[in-house]
Design an enzyme around this catalytic site. Structure first.
Site, PDB file in Angstrom:
ATOM      1  N   GLY A   1     -80.035  41.891 -88.220  1.00 40.67           N
ATOM      2  CA  GLY A   1     -79.734  41.396 -89.076  1.00 40.67           C
ATOM      3  C   GLY A   1     -79.256  39.804 -88.832  1.00 40.67           C
ATOM      4  N   GLN A   2     -78.776  38.890 -90.008  1.00 38.47           N
ATOM      5  CA  GLN A   2     -78.501  37.694 -89.727  1.00 38.47           C
ATOM      6  C   GLN A   2     -77.266  37.461 -88.693  1.00 38.47           C
ATOM      7  OE1 GLN A   2     -78.900  34.955 -93.501  1.00 38.47           O
ATOM      8  NE2 GLN A   2     -77.866  36.647 -94.348  1.00 38.47           N
ATOM      9  N   VAL A   3     -76.135  38.171 -89.186  1.00 40.31           N
ATOM     10  CA  VAL A   3     -74.711  38.142 -88.297  1.00 40.31           C
ATOM     11  C   VAL A   3     -75.284  38.944 -87.047  1.00 40.31           C
ATOM     12  CG1 VAL A   3     -72.596  38.786 -88.322  1.00 40.31           C
ATOM     13  CG2 VAL A   3     -73.583  37.819 -90.441  1.00 40.31           C
TER      14      VAL A   3
ATOM     15  N   ASP B   1     -80.322  48.892 -83.042  1.00 40.49           N
ATOM     16  CA  ASP B   1     -81.145  48.560 -84.270  1.00 40.49           C
ATOM     17  C   ASP B   1     -80.978  49.905 -85.151  1.00 40.49           C
ATOM     18  OD1 ASP B   1     -82.879  49.943 -83.191  1.00 40.49           O
ATOM     19  OD2 ASP B   1     -84.348  48.273 -83.031  1.00 40.49           O
TER      20      ASP B   1
ATOM     21  N   TYR C   1     -67.486  44.089 -91.015  1.00 40.55           N
ATOM     22  CA  TYR C   1     -67.459  42.903 -91.948  1.00 40.55           C
ATOM     23  C   TYR C   1     -67.593  43.487 -93.338  1.00 40.55           C
ATOM     24  CZ  TYR C   1     -68.635  40.805 -87.586  1.00 40.55           C
ATOM     25  OH  TYR C   1     -68.395  40.621 -86.240  1.00 40.55           O
TER      26      TYR C   1
ATOM     27  N   THR D   1     -66.866  41.966 -97.768  1.00 40.87           N
ATOM     28  CA  THR D   1     -67.549  40.912 -98.659  1.00 40.87           C
ATOM     29  C   THR D   1     -66.677  40.164 -99.780  1.00 40.87           C
ATOM     30  OG1 THR D   1     -69.195  40.581-100.323  1.00 40.87           O
ATOM     31  CG2 THR D   1     -68.580  42.535 -99.902  1.00 40.87           C
ATOM     32  N   ASP D   2     -66.846  39.019-100.418  1.00 43.28           N
ATOM     33  CA  ASP D   2     -66.326  38.618-101.568  1.00 43.28           C
ATOM     34  C   ASP D   2     -66.312  39.195-102.608  1.00 43.28           C
ATOM     35  OD1 ASP D   2     -69.080  37.488-100.917  1.00 43.28           O
ATOM     36  OD2 ASP D   2     -68.782  36.584-102.698  1.00 43.28           O
TER      37      ASP D   2
ATOM     38  N   TYR E   1     -72.663  47.716-104.794  1.00 36.15           N
ATOM     39  CA  TYR E   1     -72.533  46.863-103.243  1.00 36.15           C
ATOM     40  C   TYR E   1     -71.138  46.965-103.143  1.00 36.15           C
ATOM     41  CZ  TYR E   1     -72.738  43.605 -99.734  1.00 36.15           C
ATOM     42  OH  TYR E   1     -72.326  42.885 -98.517  1.00 36.15           O
TER      43      TYR E   1
ATOM     44  N   LYS F   1     -68.579  48.527-100.268  1.00 38.92           N
ATOM     45  CA  LYS F   1     -68.161  47.867 -99.046  1.00 38.92           C
ATOM     46  C   LYS F   1     -66.496  48.073 -98.934  1.00 38.92           C
ATOM     47  CE  LYS F   1     -69.805  45.328 -96.689  1.00 38.92           C
ATOM     48  NZ  LYS F   1     -70.382  45.738 -95.160  1.00 38.92           N
TER      49      LYS F   1
HETATM   50  N1  LIG Z   1     -75.549  38.436 -96.582  1.00 43.02           N
HETATM   51  C1  LIG Z   1     -74.700  37.959 -97.330  1.00 43.02           C
HETATM   52  O1  LIG Z   1     -74.649  37.105 -98.040  1.00 43.02           O
HETATM   53  C2  LIG Z   1     -73.038  38.403 -97.299  1.00 43.02           C
HETATM   54  C3  LIG Z   1     -72.031  37.933 -97.915  1.00 43.02           C
HETATM   55  C4  LIG Z   1     -70.818  38.621 -97.586  1.00 43.02           C
HETATM   56  C5  LIG Z   1     -70.597  39.628 -96.863  1.00 43.02           C
HETATM   57  N2  LIG Z   1     -71.874  40.052 -95.983  1.00 43.02           N
HETATM   58  C6  LIG Z   1     -71.563  41.009 -95.068  1.00 43.02           C
HETATM   59  O2  LIG Z   1     -71.774  40.707 -93.881  1.00 43.02           O
HETATM   60  C7  LIG Z   1     -72.323  41.580 -92.882  1.00 43.02           C
HETATM   61  C8  LIG Z   1     -73.835  40.986 -92.474  1.00 43.02           C
HETATM   62  O3  LIG Z   1     -74.354  40.859 -93.290  1.00 43.02           O
HETATM   63  P1  LIG Z   1     -75.908  40.175 -93.134  1.00 43.02           P
HETATM   64  O4  LIG Z   1     -76.415  39.048 -94.078  1.00 43.02           O
HETATM   65  O5  LIG Z   1     -76.188  39.942 -91.638  1.00 43.02           O
HETATM   66  O6  LIG Z   1     -77.077  41.489 -93.424  1.00 43.02           O
HETATM   67  P2  LIG Z   1     -78.446  41.486 -93.167  1.00 43.02           P
HETATM   68  O7  LIG Z   1     -79.077  40.476 -92.719  1.00 43.02           O
HETATM   69  O8  LIG Z   1     -79.187  42.327 -94.512  1.00 43.02           O
HETATM   70  O9  LIG Z   1     -78.693  42.676 -91.870  1.00 43.02           O
HETATM   71  C9  LIG Z   1     -78.397  44.036 -92.187  1.00 43.02           C
HETATM   72  C10 LIG Z   1     -78.507  44.778 -90.853  1.00 43.02           C
HETATM   73  O10 LIG Z   1     -78.003  46.256 -91.321  1.00 43.02           O
HETATM   74  C11 LIG Z   1     -79.179  47.110 -90.745  1.00 43.02           C
HETATM   75  N3  LIG Z   1     -79.009  48.046 -91.386  1.00 43.02           N
HETATM   76  C12 LIG Z   1     -79.317  48.567 -92.876  1.00 43.02           C
HETATM   77  N4  LIG Z   1     -79.287  49.941 -92.910  1.00 43.02           N
HETATM   78  C13 LIG Z   1     -79.058  50.387 -91.576  1.00 43.02           C
HETATM   79  C14 LIG Z   1     -78.968  51.677 -91.316  1.00 43.02           C
HETATM   80  N5  LIG Z   1     -79.138  52.928 -91.933  1.00 43.02           N
HETATM   81  N6  LIG Z   1     -78.764  51.990 -89.728  1.00 43.02           N
HETATM   82  C15 LIG Z   1     -78.869  51.005 -88.949  1.00 43.02           C
HETATM   83  N7  LIG Z   1     -79.021  49.734 -89.449  1.00 43.02           N
HETATM   84  C16 LIG Z   1     -79.072  49.353 -90.751  1.00 43.02           C
HETATM   85  C17 LIG Z   1     -80.355  46.257 -90.965  1.00 43.02           C
HETATM   86  O11 LIG Z   1     -81.148  46.694 -90.350  1.00 43.02           O
HETATM   87  P3  LIG Z   1     -83.029  46.141 -90.602  1.00 43.02           P
HETATM   88  O12 LIG Z   1     -83.038  45.064 -89.947  1.00 43.02           O
HETATM   89  O13 LIG Z   1     -83.848  47.509 -89.965  1.00 43.02           O
HETATM   90  O14 LIG Z   1     -83.171  46.311 -92.034  1.00 43.02           O
HETATM   91  C18 LIG Z   1     -80.004  44.641 -90.653  1.00 43.02           C
HETATM   92  O15 LIG Z   1     -80.279  44.656 -89.380  1.00 43.02           O
HETATM   93  C19 LIG Z   1     -72.635  42.764 -93.806  1.00 43.02           C
HETATM   94  O16 LIG Z   1     -71.402  43.773 -93.579  1.00 43.02           O
HETATM   95  C20 LIG Z   1     -72.486  42.345 -95.134  1.00 43.02           C
HETATM   96  O17 LIG Z   1     -72.155  43.539 -96.222  1.00 43.02           O
HETATM   97  C21 LIG Z   1     -72.870  39.527 -95.986  1.00 43.02           C
END
Ligand SMILES: NC(=O)c1ccc[n+]([C@@H]2O[C@H](COP(=O)([O-])OP(=O)(O)OC[C@H]3O[C@@H](n4cnc5c(N)ncnc54)[C@H](OP(=O)(O)O)[C@@H]3O)[C@@H](O)[C@H]2O)c1
Length: 294
Positions: free
Chosen positions: A10-12, A30, A98, A100-101, A124, A128
């Site tokens: 994922g991004q983070v 993963d 982690y 979210t807003d 969502y 969360k």
């Molecule tokens: N993105 C935003 O704008 C945002 C804003 C506020 C808070 N957040 C929070 O910040 C955190 C990180 O967000 P991010 O943007 O890095 O998310 P992301 O890029 O969407 O990455 C999410 C990761 O979760 C993995 N995942 C999803 N379902 C899964 C499962 N069943 N088992 C194992 N892994 C699974 C995905 O795997 P795959 O690569 O295989 O799909 C991906 O690697 C999250 O908690 C999110 O809720 C994000």
């Protein structure tokens, strides 16, 4: 220190793999090696590695799709943190999680504090928030970082979408009445690492709990898009849209299945005070990522 990381792609998660390596041995998992929809898979992963710290950036992040996939979103965002918490409590491990807003409805006029009432408007956001509460209820040592508008070099995000659309279209419409702070995955990973390090020391009483972790400053999606597009233009990226053809629109003109908060601004005073941190302005981190993308 042994650290177990979920969602390494994922991004983070991607940035955490880099940053956490400063602290000790990182086992980065993963979906194939730890499926958060499977209780057995989660418990097996934790029991195999017996970490001192579990870092869980993995989540169901498809905000609109969650409206029609509540079961999956709930399993990954609410149930999985509880299982990780139960396993961590057994080991005496710290869980870094982690959120979210989107746990807020965005109706206030000021920056949200950690103590403000949570009223999520989307599936969502609800799942969360349920994850935050379920983790806390396990009694495991934990830190929960709420962030917003996350982007990074790795993965799909608003920055890459805007650069692509600006290269394809002559006009673009971007929502201008939602405000927040774009926050880089690298900033989240770096702060997480500093906080874990501090929590591995003695005298950490009162330091666990929920923290808002976002870049400083504020902007709208429209201003954010203009910044990205103009940076791309200056760097010679193919940009078709003219500067005055990026049109500001209202949320009601861009209907989505999930409701988004109009005010996503998070107050980071608690985090800065507790750990002596400075959180840089959103533009600095964004330009750094743009340099890498372009
Ligand atoms: N993105 C935003 O704008 C945002 C804003 C506020 C808070 N957040 C929070 O910040 C955190 C990180 O967000 P991010 O943007 O890095 O998310 P992301 O890029 O969407 O990455 C999410 C990761 O979760 C993995 N995942 C999803 N379902 C899964 C499962 N069943 N088992 C194992 N892994 C699974 C995905 O795997 P795959 O690569 O295989 O799909 C991906 O690697 C999250 O908690 C999110 O809720 C994000």
């Amino acid at each position: 220190m042994r650290l177990l990381l979920t969602g390494k792609n994922g991004q983070v998660g991607f940035e955490l793999q880099r940053a956490l390596a400063l602290l000790g041995d990182v086992v980065a998992l993963d979906r194939l090696t730890c499926d958060l929809e499977s209780e057995v898979s989660i418990r097996e992963a934790v029991r195999r590695f017996e970490p001192n710290v579990i870092v869980n950036p993995a989540a169901y992040t498809a905000v609109d799709k969650a409206e029609s996939e509540e079961g999956r979103a709930r399993a990954i965002n609410a149930r999985a943190p509880a299982i990780l918490g139960e396993e961590a409590a057994r080991l005496g491990a710290l869980v870094v999680h982690y959120s979210t807003d989107y746990v807020f409805d965005g109706k206030t006029e000021r920056f949200y504090r950690e103590t403000d009432a949570t009223t999520p408007q989307s599936i969502y956001g609800k799942t969360k928030l349920a994850g935050e509460k379920a983790l806390a209820a396990t009694g495991a040592r934990h830190v929960i970082f709420r962030s917003s508008w996350v982007y990074g070099v790795h993965g799909s995000n608003f920055v890459k979408t805007m650069l692509r659309l600006a290269g394809e279209r002559e006009t673009l419409s971007v929502v201008a009445d939602q405000i927040g702070a774009p926050t880089s995955a690298a900033l989240i990973a770096d702060v997480s690492t500093l906080v874990i390090r501090r929590l591995s020391e003695t005298n950490t009483a009162g330091l666990e709990g929920v923290y808002h972790l976002v870049a400083s400053g504020e902007t709208s999606w429209h201003e954010y898009a203009c910044h990205v597009i103009e940076y791309g233009r200056a760097k010679g990226h193919v940009i078709k849209v003219a500067p005055d053809a990026v049109r500001p629109i209202a949320t009601e003109d861009y209907p989505t299945p999930a409701k988004r908060p109009a005010n996503s601004r998070l107050d980071t005073q608690k985090l800065r005070d507790a750990f002596g941190l400075t959180l840089p302005d959103w533009r600095g981190s964004l330009d750094h990522v743009l340099e890498q993308i372009l």
